[in-house]
Motif scaffolding. Sequence first.
Motif, PDB file in Angstrom:
ATOM      1  N   THR A 145       0.889  -1.178   0.095  1.00  0.00           N
ATOM      2  CA  THR A 145       0.084   0.110   0.037  1.00  0.00           C
ATOM      3  C   THR A 145       0.811   1.305  -0.199  1.00  0.00           C
ATOM      4  OG1 THR A 145      -1.669  -1.073   1.296  1.00  0.00           O
ATOM      5  CG2 THR A 145      -1.755   1.418   1.411  1.00  0.00           C
ATOM      6  N   LEU A 197       8.196   5.126   9.790  1.00  0.00           N
ATOM      7  CA  LEU A 197       7.415   5.934   9.025  1.00  0.00           C
ATOM      8  C   LEU A 197       6.386   6.798  10.048  1.00  0.00           C
ATOM      9  CD1 LEU A 197       6.413   3.794   5.901  1.00  0.00           C
ATOM     10  CD2 LEU A 197       8.229   5.438   6.057  1.00  0.00           C
ATOM     11  N   VAL A 236      -4.618  -0.878   4.697  1.00  0.00           N
ATOM     12  CA  VAL A 236      -5.301   0.390   4.155  1.00  0.00           C
ATOM     13  C   VAL A 236      -4.953   1.346   4.982  1.00  0.00           C
ATOM     14  CG1 VAL A 236      -7.394   1.309   3.996  1.00  0.00           C
ATOM     15  CG2 VAL A 236      -7.070  -0.908   3.148  1.00  0.00           C
ATOM     16  N   LEU A 237      -4.364   2.816   4.579  1.00  0.00           N
ATOM     17  CA  LEU A 237      -4.250   3.848   5.473  1.00  0.00           C
ATOM     18  C   LEU A 237      -5.374   4.419   6.117  1.00  0.00           C
ATOM     19  CD1 LEU A 237      -1.560   5.249   3.052  1.00  0.00           C
ATOM     20  CD2 LEU A 237      -1.243   3.736   4.774  1.00  0.00           C
ATOM     21  N   PHE A 272      -2.912  14.426  -1.166  1.00  0.00           N
ATOM     22  CA  PHE A 272      -1.830  13.261  -1.370  1.00  0.00           C
ATOM     23  C   PHE A 272      -1.417  13.179  -2.318  1.00  0.00           C
ATOM     24  CE2 PHE A 272      -4.022  10.972   2.296  1.00  0.00           C
ATOM     25  CZ  PHE A 272      -3.455  11.612   3.292  1.00  0.00           C
ATOM     26  N   TYR A 318      11.275  -0.702   1.307  1.00  0.00           N
ATOM     27  CA  TYR A 318      12.042   0.395   0.721  1.00  0.00           C
ATOM     28  C   TYR A 318      12.461  -0.274  -0.579  1.00  0.00           C
ATOM     29  CZ  TYR A 318      12.460   3.056   5.185  1.00  0.00           C
ATOM     30  OH  TYR A 318      12.047   3.588   6.316  1.00  0.00           O
ATOM     31  N   VAL A 321       3.640   0.526   2.625  1.00  0.00           N
ATOM     32  CA  VAL A 321       3.634  -0.374   3.579  1.00  0.00           C
ATOM     33  C   VAL A 321       2.916  -1.716   3.517  1.00  0.00           C
ATOM     34  CG1 VAL A 321       3.455   1.162   5.541  1.00  0.00           C
ATOM     35  CG2 VAL A 321       1.249   0.525   4.416  1.00  0.00           C
ATOM     36  N   ALA A 334      -2.320   2.316   9.720  1.00  0.00           N
ATOM     37  CA  ALA A 334      -2.689   1.514   8.789  1.00  0.00           C
ATOM     38  C   ALA A 334      -3.704   0.492   9.473  1.00  0.00           C
ATOM     39  CB  ALA A 334      -1.586   1.010   7.928  1.00  0.00           C
ATOM     40  N   LEU A 367      -5.278  16.938   9.235  1.00  0.00           N
ATOM     41  CA  LEU A 367      -5.475  17.441   7.728  1.00  0.00           C
ATOM     42  C   LEU A 367      -6.055  18.712   8.022  1.00  0.00           C
ATOM     43  CD1 LEU A 367      -7.071  14.029   5.878  1.00  0.00           C
ATOM     44  CD2 LEU A 367      -4.851  15.474   5.260  1.00  0.00           C
ATOM     45  N   VAL A 392       2.211   4.844   0.223  1.00  0.00           N
ATOM     46  CA  VAL A 392       1.929   5.807   1.369  1.00  0.00           C
ATOM     47  C   VAL A 392       2.226   7.383   0.730  1.00  0.00           C
ATOM     48  CG1 VAL A 392       2.473   6.727   3.915  1.00  0.00           C
ATOM     49  CG2 VAL A 392       2.499   4.447   3.108  1.00  0.00           C
ATOM     50  N   PRO A 393       1.184   8.334   0.730  1.00  0.00           N
ATOM     51  CA  PRO A 393       1.710   9.358   0.353  1.00  0.00           C
ATOM     52  C   PRO A 393       2.663  10.208   1.414  1.00  0.00           C
ATOM     53  CG  PRO A 393      -0.514   9.514   1.258  1.00  0.00           C
ATOM     54  CD  PRO A 393       0.030   8.310   1.570  1.00  0.00           C
ATOM     55  N   ARG A 394       3.078  11.198   0.770  1.00  0.00           N
ATOM     56  CA  ARG A 394       4.126  12.198   1.389  1.00  0.00           C
ATOM     57  C   ARG A 394       5.420  11.453   2.310  1.00  0.00           C
ATOM     58  NH1 ARG A 394      -0.380  15.660   4.713  1.00  0.00           N
ATOM     59  NH2 ARG A 394      -1.062  16.971   3.081  1.00  0.00           N
ATOM     60  N   VAL A 395       5.921  10.291   1.660  1.00  0.00           N
ATOM     61  CA  VAL A 395       7.013  10.107   2.232  1.00  0.00           C
ATOM     62  C   VAL A 395       7.997   9.951   1.018  1.00  0.00           C
ATOM     63  CG1 VAL A 395       5.886   8.529   3.967  1.00  0.00           C
ATOM     64  CG2 VAL A 395       6.343   7.567   1.606  1.00  0.00           C
ATOM     65  N   PRO A 412       0.301   1.266  14.121  1.00  0.00           N
ATOM     66  CA  PRO A 412       1.161   2.437  13.761  1.00  0.00           C
ATOM     67  C   PRO A 412       1.977   1.991  12.378  1.00  0.00           C
ATOM     68  CG  PRO A 412       1.870   1.038  15.587  1.00  0.00           C
ATOM     69  CD  PRO A 412       0.609   0.704  15.233  1.00  0.00           C
ATOM     70  N   LEU A 413       2.230   2.590  11.272  1.00  0.00           N
ATOM     71  CA  LEU A 413       2.987   2.473  10.452  1.00  0.00           C
ATOM     72  C   LEU A 413       4.481   1.809  10.800  1.00  0.00           C
ATOM     73  CD1 LEU A 413       2.526   5.414   7.856  1.00  0.00           C
ATOM     74  CD2 LEU A 413       1.387   2.947   7.990  1.00  0.00           C
ATOM     75  N   VAL A 454       3.907  10.529   9.307  1.00  0.00           N
ATOM     76  CA  VAL A 454       3.529  10.810   8.118  1.00  0.00           C
ATOM     77  C   VAL A 454       2.413  11.830   8.189  1.00  0.00           C
ATOM     78  CG1 VAL A 454       2.758  10.350   5.879  1.00  0.00           C
ATOM     79  CG2 VAL A 454       4.321   8.585   7.038  1.00  0.00           C
ATOM     80  N   PHE A 498      -8.733   4.446   1.588  1.00  0.00           N
ATOM     81  CA  PHE A 498      -8.519   4.993   3.058  1.00  0.00           C
ATOM     82  C   PHE A 498      -9.596   5.059   3.673  1.00  0.00           C
ATOM     83  CE2 PHE A 498      -6.093   7.449  -0.378  1.00  0.00           C
ATOM     84  CZ  PHE A 498      -4.962   7.661   0.075  1.00  0.00           C
ATOM     85  N   ILE A 514      -1.586  10.862   8.089  1.00  0.00           N
ATOM     86  CA  ILE A 514      -1.872   9.305   8.279  1.00  0.00           C
ATOM     87  C   ILE A 514      -1.764   8.915   9.702  1.00  0.00           C
ATOM     88  CG2 ILE A 514      -1.299   7.206   7.271  1.00  0.00           C
ATOM     89  CD1 ILE A 514      -2.062   8.862   5.002  1.00  0.00           C
ATOM     90  N   MET A 535       2.298  -4.005  10.499  1.00  0.00           N
ATOM     91  CA  MET A 535       2.543  -2.922   9.377  1.00  0.00           C
ATOM     92  C   MET A 535       4.164  -2.712   9.135  1.00  0.00           C
ATOM     93  SD  MET A 535      -0.330  -3.025   8.063  1.00  0.00           S
ATOM     94  CE  MET A 535      -2.134  -3.333   8.747  1.00  0.00           C
ATOM     95  N   LEU A 536       4.659  -3.045   8.037  1.00  0.00           N
ATOM     96  CA  LEU A 536       6.035  -2.735   7.882  1.00  0.00           C
ATOM     97  C   LEU A 536       6.407  -1.966   6.654  1.00  0.00           C
ATOM     98  CD1 LEU A 536       7.569  -6.229   9.248  1.00  0.00           C
ATOM     99  CD2 LEU A 536       7.738  -4.068  10.429  1.00  0.00           C
ATOM    100  N   PRO A 537       6.949  -1.135   6.591  1.00  0.00           N
ATOM    101  CA  PRO A 537       7.541  -0.433   5.385  1.00  0.00           C
ATOM    102  C   PRO A 537       8.420  -1.303   4.373  1.00  0.00           C
ATOM    103  CG  PRO A 537       8.807   0.508   7.288  1.00  0.00           C
ATOM    104  CD  PRO A 537       8.044  -0.524   7.901  1.00  0.00           C
TER     105      PRO A 537
END
Lengths: 184, 707
Positions: A72, B669, B687-688, B625, A95, A84, B678, B695, A74-77, B664-665, B672, B582, B675, A91-93
């Motif tokens: 999924t 991360l 899903v975020l 976004f 790269y 993720v 997830a 916002l 993620v915006p703004r990263v 948590p992401l 963010v 989302f 956000i 939940m894991l990022p």
Amino acid sequence: MARARFDQLLERFFYRPEEPVGAWLELAPEIAEAVEDLEELPEEFLAFELSTETYAVPIGAVREILKVPVVTSVPRVAEHVLGVMNIRGEMLPLYDLKQRLHLETAPPRVTGPSDVPREARVVLLKDPEGDAGILVDLVRGVVRLPLSKLEPAPAMGGERRAVAGLGRKDGELYILLDVEQALA
Amino acid sequence: MAPPRALSEFVAEANEVLETLAHDVAVLDAQRGREPEPELLNAIFRAAHSLKGLSGMFGQERISSLAHHLEDVLDALRLGKVLASDPLLDAILEGVDVLTLMLREAAGDAPSEDTGRRAASLAEAFARLASGGQVGAADVLDEVGIDPAVRSVFTEYEEHRLRENVKKGVALWKVRAVFSLEDFDQRLAALNATLKPLGEVISTLPSSQPGDDASIAFDLIFGSARPLAEIEQAVAGVATVAQLTEKPVPPSAPRPEAAPRKPAPRLELSDVSSPELSAWPLSSGSSGTTSSPSGVMQGAEPSLRSLAQTVRVDIGRLDALMNTIGELLTVRANINRLAEVARQAGATPLPKLWAQELQKESRALERRLDELQGAVLDVRMVPLGQVFDKLARLMRRLVRQSGKDVHFEVSGGDVELDKLIVEELSDPLMHLLRNALDHGVEAPDRRIAQGKDARGVIRLTAQQLGNKVQIEVGDDGAGMDETRIRQVAIERGLATHEATEELERRELLNLVFLPGFSTRKDVSELSGRGVGLDVVKTNLARLSGLIDIDSRRGEGTRFVLTLPLTLAIIRALIVAVGDRSFAVPLNSVTEIVSVKPAELRTIERREVIEVRGQTLPFVRLARVFGLREATNDRHFVVIIGFAQERFGLAVDALLGQEDIVTKPLGGRLKAVPGIAGATELGDRRAVLVLDVGALLEELKRPQVAVG
């Protein structure tokens, strides 16, 4: 700074327990103690391919290897964060090191298994700042690298900070990743 | 040193005792000025006693010693040797604070000198208070005439209660009952329960005149203002009632005989160093087998058992349990899908039937899982009183220091919330209460000048409204000064003069929530409020909570906090922008509307929509976004209400509602913007979850900021 860090890492790579060190000890008996103090050393590496290059991370830093799951975004990263993944509820990022290491300028966005070749994998790395996955083109397997022959990465600019050193074996060049730096 | 395991057990158990103690002391404090209830004093005394025993057993000398001093004072108080004076109550409150600190230090932190000093001066104060202030008065018991032989069997406490009853002009009775040895304990307890509403059971003495070998008789010394006939009627068939005192009523009743009775060995309640006490007999008439109505007996046994029938569980384990349930729900969804596929695809009747059965079972499984989930959520609920008690104690001290005259009212402590939320609430509430005291309530002279009661009121109330909890911190003080808020906002560069001119009062009040609106060092120069309120708002946003201000000049200020009952599972609206989904927490969604692009208007090139006569900012999630914007012939607009603000969030599609667990992401991360985390949906995709509060902040920032 980077240089000092390399030296430190090299120092750790340098000694192999089964290597005959008798000759050294004769030359420098005072280091005998220091040598014993060294912890268990990473000598096994997981090797994988990114673009056309072969990279390696200490096997101890690898949590697991996965088939590419749904990602999924993620915006703004940062650009090199693909998004993720839901790994059994965690939940894991994920790269993209190709971007991070400037191997490719604009690789296609990866959102799931269908966007990558069949051999592609996610290598989950353990990291104190939070575990994270890196997307690799192919996992080569475990290699034992002669630590005494590690060399520093030549100064060529680029993201050399993420490179801990270079190892050679059977004519193959392995680029040792500094996990912390690579994910930064 | 006790091994770590033992230490952690001690800390957990001592913490429990201390919480009970703190709660009861808070109640005692609330009754300040009235005569303390004997039951309550006993409960506090018992808790102090347990704490002393417990800490002594674990070698926690510091705690044990202070608890001992506290116990002495409470004993003196409960025996009526000292009065519940303000200094005494203050010392007891301080004692609870210091004990809490000490326990925390025992649990890990190094013992601090400051705590040691506080404890030492407190111990001194306790010693002074316990010995001094004798309530010197002629013994009223002599006046009413009780047989000295009977008197000799009373404990000091029982005698004190007798005296109190006589002082109040309450008649003393002897209620005699004969019970069979087989079930006397239940029947005695039943008798006690009958008598309790009518008065006070001061002592229970096994009678000197047993009926026969198979039965046992009791004399209950009972103080009651009710007429004899009423008492007799209440206990009719169970017991007989007789006058205990010789005066003022003529001794028509049979004189109680002080025949020898089985002396039951009993522990000294405490080693009060008063010589008066040591003169009293160590043994009393109370038989060890009876349940003592006055509650003294329980205090006499330093119980090794826990005070409550509870199991302490690390909240992390409950989280893990929730996770597992979440996974099970996902598995269930998959089974259901497979069954559905089988049912549709099945060409032959057999697999079709089989698939129907499977679906039925799967639905049953879902119901059970829902129950399980509900049960786990329930386990996480704790009463808000846990925090309110602490706040009440702190407020008591702050009010004293402030020199203002403030009445602090607390209610709704029994409202239950998720443990995590309750824990996180203490700081924001503290902040608001401190503000109410520092900036809200005026000094007495100023209040009088304004025709108000010199004594200010600060209220902390909680109530449950559906699946939300509303907590209110209110004062009847000066209210917020808009002019001052406007001035400060401009001074701090948070808003331009022009911008503030256009703001309505409500929006103006909301400026106090801006980061940097006010800093600590401005406390004295600010006539309004706003000390670190941005922190309060951020903390609340983390809890998916909302905060509202209602302030009237001269009448006071109210902060209303609205919180979800639990954070573990929230209901969310799943929306889509392009091919991405989302989750929007439903507790912040006020309604959903659909608008045509032609209905959009702009103000200074910002898009707005009109909803029920109100003009709201129109925010395209895709644009926020940086996602590709679809061209829609109509927009789905999710109206988000956050605190007092509302805005419309435009999305391409609405996918439905889901119960979600926000995670948590991954560590890297964390922050963010926009956000919150997830969650996984049925198909295991992450899903975020939107952070609507953040916002909204973004939406507002360019509007007011930058001068």
